[in-house]
Design an enzyme around this catalytic site. Structure first.
Site, PDB file in Angstrom:
ATOM      1  N   MET A  54       0.805  -1.202   0.090  1.00  0.00           N
ATOM      2  CA  MET A  54      -0.245  -0.003  -0.242  1.00  0.00           C
ATOM      3  C   MET A  54       0.853   1.325   0.041  1.00  0.00           C
ATOM      4  O   MET A  54       1.924   1.088   0.677  1.00  0.00           O
ATOM      5  CB  MET A  54      -0.985  -0.078   1.048  1.00  0.00           C
ATOM      6  CG  MET A  54      -2.332   0.741   1.066  1.00  0.00           C
ATOM      7  SD  MET A  54      -3.423   0.535   2.260  1.00  0.00           S
ATOM      8  CE  MET A  54      -4.222  -0.778   1.705  1.00  0.00           C
ATOM      9  N   PRO A  55       0.535   2.319  -0.637  1.00  0.00           N
ATOM     10  CA  PRO A  55      -0.677   2.540  -1.442  1.00  0.00           C
ATOM     11  C   PRO A  55      -0.808   1.490  -2.652  1.00  0.00           C
ATOM     12  O   PRO A  55       0.126   1.227  -3.200  1.00  0.00           O
ATOM     13  CB  PRO A  55      -0.313   3.809  -2.050  1.00  0.00           C
ATOM     14  CG  PRO A  55       0.937   4.568  -1.387  1.00  0.00           C
ATOM     15  CD  PRO A  55       1.736   3.565  -0.918  1.00  0.00           C
TER      16      PRO A  55
END
Lengths: 61, 61, 61, 61, 61, 61
Positions: B1-2
């Site tokens: 993540m992102p």
């Protein structure tokens, strides 16, 4: 609901998918305490030229 | 993540995808201040008969 | 379309989101060659106790 | 926005998809009170060996 | 399945959501010819500072 | 990748989420044969007035 969505690269056999949905459903039922029949799983295969990590397509290795 | 997910119509070249994931990752790292290796991008192509705007399929143009 | 979806942890400022959508849109327009007005971006924040890597919630460090 | 995403099994005709996006858009405009042109619909077909219910792939029916 | 996902801005009443799921389900059943009980709808509200069009957050007007 | 997304109603404890990501990751690693560190799980809670089945919001029982 619960709904589980699995994204993975292609290449797994039908037998692996079959085992995955069986086991993932069992884990969901046991831990989240929901009726087995309510658990749905959707599998999406993502090609290696459609997924990047760190700015680089997987197909570019 | 992102994680970034891009949905677009088919028709772009591998070179465009390659450039997109490189530049979109750079923008993400710079602005959101995260390590480059944590940025993942998944590209999904949506056919023109699978996308509608204003009640009309794109393939019906 | 194109539609971009960004999932990230909470904590970024409105200014960072503003800069991200501006730059990510610019990259999309330039590389994928689409009208600027057709690019949509949806941002979802995922709490650290709602994301796991390697079997461990991020909130468990 | 609004964006509607429809996941269904393959097998519907183009005519059914056409009717679906028309009617679903009408319902959205009338009830959610938004301009027709802002309603987008994306259709994804999920094969029967990629969807499970109750721990069993639909293709194993 | 079918599963419908609706993304929209906040601000609709419970009554609007109730009417939407009723009508959208009816349309789905009639056109896609599936049992009513198999239609699921998930509604996600996307805040105006989490959605951009043309490179600009909706909250920035 | 693989990425697993779980949608469920609110109400589970942190301990249940912790156990779920641990067990679901184990199942994924064993059956799909991928390194443990590559498995990501995102959990989304869907309120009962945001999910419908058969045309009726769950909050309307």
């Amino acid at each position: 609901m619960p709904v589980l969505r699995l994204e993975m690269h292609p290449g797994r056999t039908l037998e692996q998918k079959r085992a995955f949905v069986q086991e993932a459903t069992r884990v969901t039922v046991e831990i989240l305490q929901c009726p087995q029949d309510t658990v749905e799983i959707v599998i999406t295969e993502v090609a290696r030229d459609a997924w990047a990590k760190g700015g680089k397509l997987r197909s570019d290795g």
